[in-house]
Every structure is written in structure tokens, then in C-alpha cells.
Enzyme design. Structure first.
Site: not given
Length: 825
Positions: A417, A494
Site C-alpha cells: 500500500e 490482502e
């Protein structure tokens, strides 16, 4: 990325743990340390009086000792991890060691480490997750006393989760001759593997600190899993003074035994350097033979067999034990994950401990090793972004060199991220540089990253820079991505982020953001705005059969980041203490102590084939007689029949009889999925409550294959102690994890019991930690007592170095006490 995207890697891999023989064996440097919390002028000097300092044995995490306090950030566990800590150790070095190359290796130190020897600064390393070595040779007192001093200075606002503090991984003293195998200096690959033979290429780096070039003989012998010699090769190498040279050898292993998930066969390579009749170095490594292949048209293959990642993300802490590395605690985590059906681990979001990788090699688990959570753009103000420019290349190269030889490692992640993904060019430029470093060190594995900002990485070229495109929380975008980029290899890096508290059930079933109890229902559909029930990911993966699979967030609860309580993710927005004492995560499929939540069984029902069935909730609903209680079952069988007090409530068929679950999550484009999702992975009955029993019976082809029963518990009456093992190693490190159950007189667990239980352990053991899985309590982990949480708590007993029987007792007011005996040998 090319239109015909295919990655085929045929490799022999070494394990992370390399051990030399004879005089050059690395020696544990963990014992005999002194510790002081706080800064002291001159603490690096050899003549400082440290007699009043605390005696400790490494690994050590000073912050886990507590106390929990709202003056610390709940996002980072509500524990005192930041500040300055000093470690010192006095040791002797014999005069005969003069002329040797002597180094001290740290597997990891959290963080901003600085190291002195006899008052001379000899090294530093900001990144707490990476191993590093310091050269002691120039400043040693040979034939006399020496003092090593280490300063750690973790900063507040430096981590989005609990990082721990101190020298929390193992340390090793290495004494080598002038000419020796370099640190992490072997890399073995195979250009071809068949049933008949595996051809092996062995790269060995030979380091010389001698003052002249010298010729040495390099011999490598391969031993199979049964310790039989199966191959041998010999070379003559010209070393270079004060330099490192590379030598390449080739040999063949006949009828190779492959490393696989079910048969993690490991070979041993013994590398020996010889000059004349003198053995200069003996370097022993463990490795596995296997192939990995990735392709947009088939996904992933291990040894030619299509395999999907049934993965979990794991942070590095060990729950109530903190971050201090413990082999048995790590092994237990992995055992619990395998029981759930897990075949892969993502080391979110940092390099793992060597022990974790070695255990995965031995146990047959695959790993995605991740390097960074940030690059140049900070997520919290004192995070790794402060050091990225100066250290990223060395940290990334060292990570790969440490772990590139493990058969369990199947991909390298360059980031999670990363905020640069939203830039038009910046993120892409950095990604390309990091990928180039990975390929320079290891062409045998693909690179990856986890993206959460949908479209931007697709538009700016960042996704094109890596080999495997990981998406965080984008299950309903997979088909769109693959339609636009049919050559991409994608997966869920994820997924889900469902939150729950073990054994907690809130009625009626409804979607909420938070609950005033600071606990979350275990009906398993609650989550933060980006989160969704596991069922959504299951469905998305079925629709994209060449998707590599998923890594759920998370396998275990972890310290810190108590979402949905406290704050907003990926933002520098101060402390997360608005919902104190919520101080650890709710994301795990098992709680902080390793006790399974109901979600554990939902994944088990999808990821395993051994017949199983699970039922929830508990069946103690005093005051709700006659009211409807939703009863839910998870199974990998074809159908389940529910019996309530012996009466059948009918059979339901998995995939046919669907269960409504509320959903409300965003897709990061401003869109929102809201309403009711009909799940084919859960079975539900609406049952008027009456005390008694629930029983579920699972059938396949009409035959009973599994069953499970829950009884209404009576008044709490006694304690039960259930150790995970009762025979332990007397090494001062082994741990027995003892589940503590509060039950009625008939042995039925009391699902709301919260009794305070006191523990005592005889002299041959110590209490390492206690816990109960409650994410919202400030009770200390280092204690001789613990309240049960929803009927359960955990006692962790560590051995000493003495052999014999050790006794464990548990008492609580109003309950019959319990005792067990353990053996240390």
C-alpha cells in the site's frame, strides 16, 4: 509486461540457517547481557560501571513488559516501545584469535541500532527488521576483556502496529579464518529437474581479508534427507586479497526427492575450503529441490501441480510474548495456521525472522517475503521513509541474500500500500529500481507488491513494473482487471479484514461500525469501511480460476492497530486512544493467544479436505428462552443436519441453501457494495432458544463424516488445564502453551466465564506470559494471574536448563483447582 507472461523457475534452495563446523561454527551470543532503559552518558564506554543494570538473556523485547497505558499509542499496542535502551556485554577473546576475521551478527534489533566495541563505534542499522553484522576484529583486546555496547532508540510515531523494542532477535559470534565463505555467501540453483536427476549449480562467494592472493580448494558435498552422500564436486579458486571472489560449481543429484507442501524434503550441502592440509572453513547449509511456475493462463504451479495460495498475513509479534523471537512460539503459530488449511504466509510488512523461514522450509509452507511498508512518503511521521533513500538498497539486497536460498520463499514483495502508487511517475520509477535490485540478486523468483488504490497503479505503469500484481481488498475488480490486462498475473495480496472477538455474539445480526462493549460479534461480517466477509473473496476467486489465491488479513490477532476502534488507517493522525483500552487487533482468524475464533473454521471449511463441521454460537442464552437465535454451521462436507435437544431442524446443503449476511464496503472509487449477500459457504437455521444442546452432523454421499456438539453449560465449577505439549526441551527457551478452560461440573465450557485464575509453576519452569485473547484489556502479560475471557485464557510456561518434572497449578475462588505435570528433558 509482455503479452505472453510466464515465469518458470527451476531451483534448488538453501535454508536460511547456515551453520559452520569445527572452530568456525557461529556461537550464540545471547547470554550474559546487561540492560538499562533510558539514556546514560558514556554508556558506550568500556569502563562504565553497569553493575546495577538488569541481567538479561536475548532475545529481549523491553516494551512487552508494559505497562499498558493511555499515555502510549494504542495504534502501536499501548505499550512503551519508544525511547532509548542500552545493552552491554563483557566477553573475553583469546590471544589465539588474533589474525582471525571476527564478526558479531544481529538477526534484528528494534531499532535505530548503534554498536560500540571497547568505546569504538563499529556499526549502525536503522531498520529493525533486517539482519546485519559488525566487524569486531580491529578493536578487540586479544587475550583480554572486551565490552560490546548497543543503543536502540525506537521513536514514537514510527510504526502502524506494535514493533517491539530492543535486541529482539538472536545474536551470533562468528570467528573465521582470513579466507572463508562470505556471509550469506552461497546460492544454489538448478537449470533442470526431472524424476531421474536434478542438475545443480552452486555459487559460492569466498571472502579474503588476507594481505595477499592465495589459492584454495573448494569442495561441496551434497547429502540427501537421509544423510546419504549423493553428489560431490571440487574446484580450485584463486582468492583476492581484501576482496570477495565468486566460484561456480555444477553437479547432479539423481532421483531427487522434491520439496513440496506435503513432503518438505531437505538436502544438506557441506562446503569446505582447504589450503594445503588445513581446513580453512566448513560451511553447512540445508536446501530443497523444487520448481515454481507462474502464468496468466494457469496461475501458479508447484512442482508442475496447480496450487492456489491459501495464505495469511502475519505480523511479527508472538502475542503475549511480544516480539522477542522464540522458535517454539513461531512453530506453534505455523502449526495452527496449517490446521486451518493455510499453505502460504505473507510476512507483512517487513522481513521476517530467520526462524520463521527455516520453520516454513521444514513444515512445507510457502512464503511471500515483504521488504517495506513505506518508501519515501510517510504513513506515520517517523517511519522508514526517513531512512529509505539512504538504506533501501542495502536493506533490500540483504533481505534477498538472507532468504533467497529457502525453498519456502516463492516471491519478493517490494512494498505494501505504498503511497507513491497515487503519483503519475514517482512510484513507477522507484518500483522499477527496486525490481532491478531484486533481479540483480535473484532472477529465480518474481516480484510483487500490494496495491490498494485501484486504477492508479494500472494507469501510471507501476503495476507493469512488477511480475505479480497484488490487490488489497479488490475482489470485485479481478474480472475487470483481467479483462483489460489478460496477460497480468493477479491475486489477493490482502483480503477480507473481517474483525471479531473470540466467543462474542451480538444479537440481532446487524452490520455496525463499533460496539460499546469494545468487542465485535463473531458472526463474522463486521469490518472497517474497506472490509468484507470472507465469502466475498471466496466467490471472486471461483470466478477467476487463474487468480493465484489470497492472503487474508490476518491469520493471528496482533498487538496494535485495534481497528475499528481508535483511528483511521494509513494516516498520520496522532494517537488511537479514543476507544481505550482497545489496544490490539480484532482481524485474526485466531486470537492473540492462538485460540481459534469461529472464522478459523470458515476458512478451514474452504481450505481443507479432512471432513469437518463447526457450529456457532454458544448455547447459553439465559433470559432469551423462546427467542430466535441464528445458528450457523461451517463444513467441507456436502450437507449438515442440525439437532436441537435431540430434535432435527432439517438438513441444509452447502452451496444450495444460502445464508443471508449483511455487507457494506467500499471499492476505493467512491462506489459502495451495500445490502444482503447470499452466501453459499454458510448454513443457517433460526432456532427458538431453549437450554440443552446443539448438535451438527455432516454428510457426504449420505454418509456421516463429522459431527460436533455444544451443550448449555451449568454454573462454573472447575478449571481444566490442557497443554499443547507435556514433554519439553530443557534449553531455557522451550514453551508449553497451556489452554485454561472454565467449565461446569460436567466439563462443558462456560462461555461467559471471566474468573481470575492464579498460577504457580515449580522451580524447573517459569511463567513466560499469560493472556486471554481480549483485545481491550490493560492486564499485564507478565503476571502469575489472568482473567478468563469468554471461558478461556492461556498460560505459557518456559523451561529452564534443568531436566526433570515440573508442576503447574491453577486456582480460582469458587472453582476446583487444576494441576498438571510437564517433563523437561
Amino acid at each position: 509486461m509482455k503479452a505472453t507472461k510466464l515465469f518458470l523457475f527451476v531451483l534448488v534452495f538453501l535454508s536460511i540457517s547456515c551453520s559452520k563446523q569445527a572452530a568456525t561454527d557461529p556461537v550464540s551470543f545471547n547470554e550474559g547481557w546487561k540492560f538499562h532503559k533510558g539514556d546514560i552518558d558514556g554508556a558506550q564506554n568500556a569502563d562504565l560501571d553497569d553493575a546495577s543494570w538488569r541481567d538479561i538473556t536475548l532475545p529481549h523485547d523491553w516494551a512487552i513488559e508494559g505497562p499498558f497505558d493511555s499515555s502510549y499509542n494504542a495504534r502501536s499496542g499501548g505499550l512503551p516501545f519508544h525511547g532509548t535502551g542500552w545493552y552491554r556485554k563483557q566477553f573475553d577473546m583469546p590471544a589465539t584469535a588474533s589474525g582471525k576475521h571476527i564478526t558479531l551478527h544481529f538477526d534484528g534489533a528494534m531499532n535505530n541500532a548503534k554498536v560500540w566495541l571497547n568505546g569504538n563505534m563499529i556499526g549502525d542499522r536503522p531498520y529493525g527488521y533486517i539482519g546485519f553484522s559488525v566487524d569486531l576484529s580491529p578493536h578487540l583486546n586479544y587475550g583480554g576483556s572486551n565490552v560490546i555496547a548497543v543503543q536502540l532508540a525506537p521513536e514514537d510515531f514510527s510504526s502502524r502496529w506494535y514493533p517491539g523494542a530492543g535486541i529482539y532477535r538472536n545474536t551470533w559470534l562468528e570467528i573465521n579464518n582470513e579466507i572463508h565463505v562470505a556471509k550469506w555467501g552461497t546460492f544454489i540453483t538448478t537449470p533442470s529437474i526431472s524424476k531421474e536427476a536434478a542438475s545443480i549449480n552452486i555459487l559460492t562467494e569466498i571472502e579474503s581479508v588476507a594481505t595477499e592472493d592465495k589459492e584454495v580448494h573448494l569442495q561441496t558435498i551434497i547429502y540427501d534427507p537421509k544423510n546419504r552422500e549423493v553428489a560431490k564436486t571440487h574446484s580450485v579458486v584463486q582468492t583476492k586479497q581484501n576482496n570477495v571472489v565468486e566460484a561456480v560449481q555444477t553437479t547432479t543429484v539423481k532421483s531427487p526427492m522434491l520439496w513440496d507442501l506435503d513432503t518438505p524434503n531437505l538436502y544438506t550441502a557441506k562446503t569446505t575450503l582447504i589450503r594445503g592440509d588445513k581446513v580453512l572453513d566448513s560451511y553447512q547449509t540445508t536446501f530443497g529441490i523444487r520448481t515454481i511456475a507462474y502464468g496468466a493462463d494457469f496461475g501458479f504451479k508447484l512442482n508442475g501441480k496447480k496450487t492456489r495460495f491459501k495464505g495469511v498475513c502475519l505480523h511479527h509479534d508472538l502475542g503475549p510474548l511480544g516480539t522477542a523471537v522464540n522458535t517454539r512460539a513461531t512453530e506453534r503459530q505455523l502449526e495452527i495456521m496449517q490446521d486451518m488449511g493455510v499453505n502460504a504466509i505473507r510476512t507483512s510488512h517487513n522481513p521476517p525472522s530467520p526462524e520463521q523461514v527455516q520453520l516454513c522450509d521444514q513444515m512445507g509452507l510457502m512464503i511471500q517475503v515483504e521488504a517495506f511498508d513505506v518508501w519515501q512518503m510517510a504513513k506515520v511521521e517517523n517511519d522508514y521513509s526517513k531512512h529509505f533513500d539512504d538504506w533501501h538498497e542495502e536493506d533490500l539486497r540483504d533481505m534477498i541474500r538472507i532468504f533467497r536460498n529457502s525453498p519456502s520463499v516463492v516471491m519478493w514483495s517490494i512494498g505494501n500500500e505504498i503511497l507513491e502508487q497515487s503519483h503519475n511517475t514517482k512510484g513507477t520509477e522507484i518500483a522499477k529500481k527496486l525490481v532491478a535490485i531484486c533481479k540483480d540478486e535473484d532472477t529465480s523468483r518474481p516480484t510483487t507488491a500490494g496495491f490498494n488504490q485501484y486504477r492508479k497503479p494500472m494507469e501510471n505503469g507501476m503495476a507493469d513494473a512488477i511480475d505479480l500484481v497484488g490487490w488489497n481488498y479488490k475482489p470485485r475488480k479481478y474480472e475487470e482487471v483481467l479483462e483489460k490486462h489478460p496477460d497480468w498475473i493477479v491475486y489477493g495480496s490482502e483480503t477480507s479484514s473481517t474483525v471479531s472477538s473470540r466467543g462474542t455474539y451480538h444479537l440481532p445480526i446487524e452490520k455496525y461500525v463499533k460496539h460499546e462493549s469494545l468487542e465485535i460479534t463473531s458472526y463474522d461480517f463486521i469490518g472497517p469501511p474497506w472490509a468484507y466477509p470472507p465469502d466475498i473473496e471466496f466467490e471472486a476467486l471461483e470466478k477467476t480460476p487463474n487468480n493465484l489465491g489470497e492472503f487474508i488479513w490476518t491469520g493471528f490477532d496482533y498487538l496494535g492497530e485495534p481497528t475499528p476502534y481508535g483511528g483511521k488507517d494509513n494516516s498520520t493522525n496522532g494517537y488511537w486512544n479514543g476507544d481505550w483500552p482497545a489496544r490490539s487487533s480484532y482481524f485474526g482468524a485466531v486470537d492473540l493467544c492462538g485460540l481459534p475464533k469461529d472464522r478459523f473454521y470458515l476458512y478451514q471449511s474452504q481450505w481443507t479436505s479432512t471432513p469437518m463441521v463447526h457450529v456457532l454460537p454458544h448455547w447459553n442464552w439465559e433470559g432469551k428462552e423462546g427467542e430466535i437465535i441464528p445458528v450457523v454451521s461451517y463444513t467441507n462436507a456436502e450437507e449438515v443436519e442440525l439437532f436441537v435437544n435431540g430434535k432435527s431442524f432439517g438438513k441444509k446443503r452447502k452451496g444450495i441453501d444460502k445464508t443471508p449476511i449483511p455487507i457494506n464496503f467500499i471499492d476505493w472509487e467512491g462506489g459502495r457494495y451495500k445490502g444482503t449477500h447470499m452466501s453459499p459457504y454458510r448454513l443457517m437455521w433460526e432456532v427458538p432458544y431453549q437450554p440443552g444442546s446443539l448438535k451438527v452432523v455432516a454428510y457426504t454421499n449420505g454418509v456421516v463424516v463429522a459431527e460436533k456438539r455444544i451443550n448449555t453449560a451449568g454454573k462454573p465449577a472447575k478449571i481444566e488445564l490442557i497443554p499443547d505439549r507435556d514433554i519439553l526441551d530443557a534449553d531455557g527457551q522451550d514453551i508449553s502453551f497451556i489452554t485454561v478452560r472454565i467449565t461446569d461440573k460436567d466439563g462443558n465450557i462456560c462461555p461467559m466465564a471471566n474468573h481470575l485464575v492464579e498460577f504457580s509453576v515449580s522451580d524447573l519452569g517459569t511463567i513466560a506470559a499469560v493472556g486471554n485473547g481480549d483485545p481491550a484489556t490493560t492486564a499485564p502479560f507478565q503476571s502469575n494471574q489472568r482473567n478468563a475471557f469468554n471461558g478461556l485464557c492461556m498460560l505459557m510456561v518456559k523451561t529452564t536448563k534443568k531436566t526433570g518434572k515440573l508442576s503447574v497449578q491453577a486456582t480460582s475462588d469458587g472453582l476446583k483447582e487444576a494441576s498438571i505435570s510437564l517433563t523437561a528433558e
